[in-house]
Design a protein around this motif. Structure first.
Motif, PDB file in Angstrom:
ATOM      1  N   VAL A  42       3.932  22.909   2.214  1.00 53.25           N
ATOM      2  CA  VAL A  42       3.393  22.986   3.379  1.00 53.25           C
ATOM      3  C   VAL A  42       4.188  24.808   4.201  1.00 53.25           C
ATOM      4  O   VAL A  42       5.263  25.369   3.270  1.00 53.25           O
ATOM      5  CB  VAL A  42       4.125  21.632   4.183  1.00 53.25           C
ATOM      6  N   SER A  43       4.177  24.926   5.157  1.00 48.65           N
ATOM      7  CA  SER A  43       4.544  25.799   5.607  1.00 48.65           C
ATOM      8  C   SER A  43       6.840  26.005   5.830  1.00 48.65           C
ATOM      9  O   SER A  43       6.121  24.852   6.527  1.00 48.65           O
ATOM     10  CB  SER A  43       4.163  26.136   7.403  1.00 48.65           C
ATOM     11  N   PRO A  44       6.623  26.741   5.879  1.00 48.90           N
ATOM     12  CA  PRO A  44       8.552  26.607   6.066  1.00 48.90           C
ATOM     13  C   PRO A  44       9.023  26.014   7.262  1.00 48.90           C
ATOM     14  O   PRO A  44       9.836  25.602   7.659  1.00 48.90           O
ATOM     15  CB  PRO A  44       8.649  28.286   5.812  1.00 48.90           C
ATOM     16  N   GLU A  45       8.067  26.509   8.281  1.00 49.11           N
ATOM     17  CA  GLU A  45       7.523  26.381  10.088  1.00 49.11           C
ATOM     18  C   GLU A  45       7.991  25.101  10.404  1.00 49.11           C
ATOM     19  O   GLU A  45       8.477  23.937  11.439  1.00 49.11           O
ATOM     20  CB  GLU A  45       6.721  26.702  10.778  1.00 49.11           C
ATOM     21  N   VAL A  46       6.953  24.220   9.415  1.00 54.29           N
ATOM     22  CA  VAL A  46       6.801  22.620   9.751  1.00 54.29           C
ATOM     23  C   VAL A  46       8.035  22.173   8.506  1.00 54.29           C
ATOM     24  O   VAL A  46       7.239  20.712   8.274  1.00 54.29           O
ATOM     25  CB  VAL A  46       5.650  22.320  10.326  1.00 54.29           C
ATOM     26  N   GLY A  47       8.860  22.573   7.676  1.00 57.50           N
ATOM     27  CA  GLY A  47       8.915  21.508   6.537  1.00 57.50           C
ATOM     28  C   GLY A  47       9.157  22.113   5.314  1.00 57.50           C
ATOM     29  O   GLY A  47      10.408  21.249   4.210  1.00 57.50           O
ATOM     30  N   ASP A  48       9.052  23.179   5.530  1.00 56.49           N
ATOM     31  CA  ASP A  48       8.992  23.994   3.739  1.00 56.49           C
ATOM     32  C   ASP A  48       9.114  23.177   2.289  1.00 56.49           C
ATOM     33  O   ASP A  48      10.031  22.725   2.522  1.00 56.49           O
ATOM     34  CB  ASP A  48       9.907  24.616   4.087  1.00 56.49           C
ATOM     35  N   ARG A  49       7.836  22.322   2.140  1.00 56.03           N
ATOM     36  CA  ARG A  49       8.227  21.510   1.192  1.00 56.03           C
ATOM     37  C   ARG A  49       6.837  21.550   0.504  1.00 56.03           C
ATOM     38  O   ARG A  49       5.992  22.675   1.011  1.00 56.03           O
ATOM     39  CB  ARG A  49       7.573  20.161   1.389  1.00 56.03           C
ATOM     40  N   THR A  50       6.538  20.876  -0.749  1.00 55.87           N
ATOM     41  CA  THR A  50       5.090  21.131  -1.848  1.00 55.87           C
ATOM     42  C   THR A  50       4.772  19.620  -2.208  1.00 55.87           C
ATOM     43  O   THR A  50       5.109  18.671  -2.445  1.00 55.87           O
ATOM     44  CB  THR A  50       5.638  21.470  -2.857  1.00 55.87           C
ATOM     45  N   LEU A  51       3.813  19.267  -1.528  1.00 52.23           N
ATOM     46  CA  LEU A  51       3.171  17.878  -1.162  1.00 52.23           C
ATOM     47  C   LEU A  51       2.306  17.953  -2.997  1.00 52.23           C
ATOM     48  O   LEU A  51       2.268  18.873  -3.367  1.00 52.23           O
ATOM     49  CB  LEU A  51       1.469  18.079  -0.527  1.00 52.23           C
ATOM     50  N   HIS A  52       2.254  17.547  -3.559  1.00 55.51           N
ATOM     51  CA  HIS A  52       2.013  16.391  -4.832  1.00 55.51           C
ATOM     52  C   HIS A  52       0.692  16.192  -4.741  1.00 55.51           C
ATOM     53  O   HIS A  52       0.580  14.621  -4.567  1.00 55.51           O
ATOM     54  CB  HIS A  52       2.980  16.397  -5.988  1.00 55.51           C
ATOM     55  N   GLY A  53      -0.224  16.500  -5.494  1.00 59.22           N
ATOM     56  CA  GLY A  53      -1.689  15.525  -5.603  1.00 59.22           C
ATOM     57  C   GLY A  53      -2.594  15.550  -4.569  1.00 59.22           C
ATOM     58  O   GLY A  53      -1.697  14.914  -3.223  1.00 59.22           O
ATOM     59  N   LEU A  54      -3.411  14.186  -4.092  1.00 59.70           N
ATOM     60  CA  LEU A  54      -4.270  14.424  -3.056  1.00 59.70           C
ATOM     61  C   LEU A  54      -3.637  13.532  -2.577  1.00 59.70           C
ATOM     62  O   LEU A  54      -3.796  12.698  -1.507  1.00 59.70           O
ATOM     63  CB  LEU A  54      -6.105  13.763  -3.597  1.00 59.70           C
ATOM     64  N   GLU A  55      -3.211  12.001  -2.755  1.00 56.45           N
ATOM     65  CA  GLU A  55      -1.636  11.351  -2.584  1.00 56.45           C
ATOM     66  C   GLU A  55      -1.195  11.633  -1.953  1.00 56.45           C
ATOM     67  O   GLU A  55      -0.747  11.802  -0.458  1.00 56.45           O
ATOM     68  CB  GLU A  55      -1.595  10.138  -3.360  1.00 56.45           C
ATOM     69  N   GLY A  56      -0.346  12.880  -2.247  1.00 58.36           N
ATOM     70  CA  GLY A  56       0.558  13.609  -1.276  1.00 58.36           C
ATOM     71  C   GLY A  56       0.196  14.308  -0.026  1.00 58.36           C
ATOM     72  O   GLY A  56       0.558  14.113   1.127  1.00 58.36           O
ATOM     73  N   PHE A  57      -1.108  14.854   0.190  1.00 63.07           N
ATOM     74  CA  PHE A  57      -1.525  15.252   0.758  1.00 63.07           C
ATOM     75  C   PHE A  57      -2.644  14.854   1.722  1.00 63.07           C
ATOM     76  O   PHE A  57      -2.270  14.426   3.588  1.00 63.07           O
ATOM     77  CB  PHE A  57      -2.461  16.324   0.521  1.00 63.07           C
ATOM     78  N   ALA A  58      -2.492  13.163   1.697  1.00 64.99           N
ATOM     79  CA  ALA A  58      -3.479  12.613   1.793  1.00 64.99           C
ATOM     80  C   ALA A  58      -2.006  11.343   3.495  1.00 64.99           C
ATOM     81  O   ALA A  58      -2.207  11.200   4.546  1.00 64.99           O
ATOM     82  CB  ALA A  58      -4.166  10.699   1.300  1.00 64.99           C
ATOM     83  N   VAL A  59      -1.063  11.576   2.862  1.00 66.56           N
ATOM     84  CA  VAL A  59       0.240  10.427   3.488  1.00 66.56           C
ATOM     85  C   VAL A  59       0.757  11.859   3.852  1.00 66.56           C
ATOM     86  O   VAL A  59       0.761  11.278   5.687  1.00 66.56           O
ATOM     87  CB  VAL A  59       1.627  10.534   2.066  1.00 66.56           C
ATOM     88  N   PHE A  60       0.896  12.778   4.070  1.00 67.97           N
ATOM     89  CA  PHE A  60       1.269  14.628   4.633  1.00 67.97           C
ATOM     90  C   PHE A  60       0.612  14.265   6.481  1.00 67.97           C
ATOM     91  O   PHE A  60       0.597  13.805   7.017  1.00 67.97           O
ATOM     92  CB  PHE A  60       1.117  15.776   4.472  1.00 67.97           C
ATOM     93  N   VAL A  61      -1.439  14.514   6.263  1.00 74.14           N
ATOM     94  CA  VAL A  61      -1.882  14.167   7.142  1.00 74.14           C
ATOM     95  C   VAL A  61      -1.635  13.200   7.332  1.00 74.14           C
ATOM     96  O   VAL A  61      -2.235  12.704   9.192  1.00 74.14           O
ATOM     97  CB  VAL A  61      -3.419  14.706   7.071  1.00 74.14           C
ATOM     98  N   ALA A  62      -2.015  11.888   7.356  1.00 72.40           N
ATOM     99  CA  ALA A  62      -1.739  10.115   8.103  1.00 72.40           C
ATOM    100  C   ALA A  62      -0.450  10.476   9.034  1.00 72.40           C
ATOM    101  O   ALA A  62      -0.785  10.027  10.245  1.00 72.40           O
ATOM    102  CB  ALA A  62      -1.580   9.439   7.339  1.00 72.40           C
TER     103      ALA A  62
END
Length: 127
Positions: A42-62
């Motif tokens: 994730v961009s440093p401007e909005v949290g600077d973290r790494t999402l792991h797996g499709l599930e992590g991506f799904a939680v982020f966009v939700a």
């Protein structure tokens, strides 16, 4: 210039990630191109973290639904910078849920591909 890998990821863009139905279609499209163990930085401007797996991506966009009534990545350019990497640039178009204020800002996503699947995505927002 767009090539094979660019064509693969093109279908992940244009969805309203803050709307349940659109997000479902977007996640289905992402599942076709992202490896199950994809890492999304994730961009440093909005949290600077790494999402792991499709599930992590799904939680982020939700989570976008909480702050935004609309949140779209409008991809304008797909550039294959190497046989394994695609740089996507464009504009984020969003609208605040409470304020109803529009937001537009440039973004860049660097996709790393292996065997037709995205294994890493690095995001940047702003200029």
């Amino acid at each position: 210039m767009a090539g094979h890998n660019a064509d693969l990821i093109r279908g992940v863009y244009g969805f309203n990630w803050a709307a349940v139905d659109d997000r479902g279609r977007g996640l289905a499209a992402a599942g076709k191109v992202m490896a199950p163990d994809v890492e999304a930085r994730v961009s440093p401007e909005v949290g600077d973290r790494t999402l792991h797996g499709l599930e992590g991506f799904a939680v982020f966009v939700a989570g976008l639904e909480e702050d935004f009534s609309e949140f779209r990545y409008r991809a304008e350019r797909f550039e294959e910078v190497s046989p394994e990497q695609v740089l996507v640039t464009g504009q984020i178009e969003a609208r605040g849920r409470r304020s109803n204020m529009p937001l537009t800002t440039p973004f860049g996503h660097l996709w790393t591909m292996r065997d037709g699947r995205a294994i890493r995505v690095e995001a940047r927002v702003g200029s």
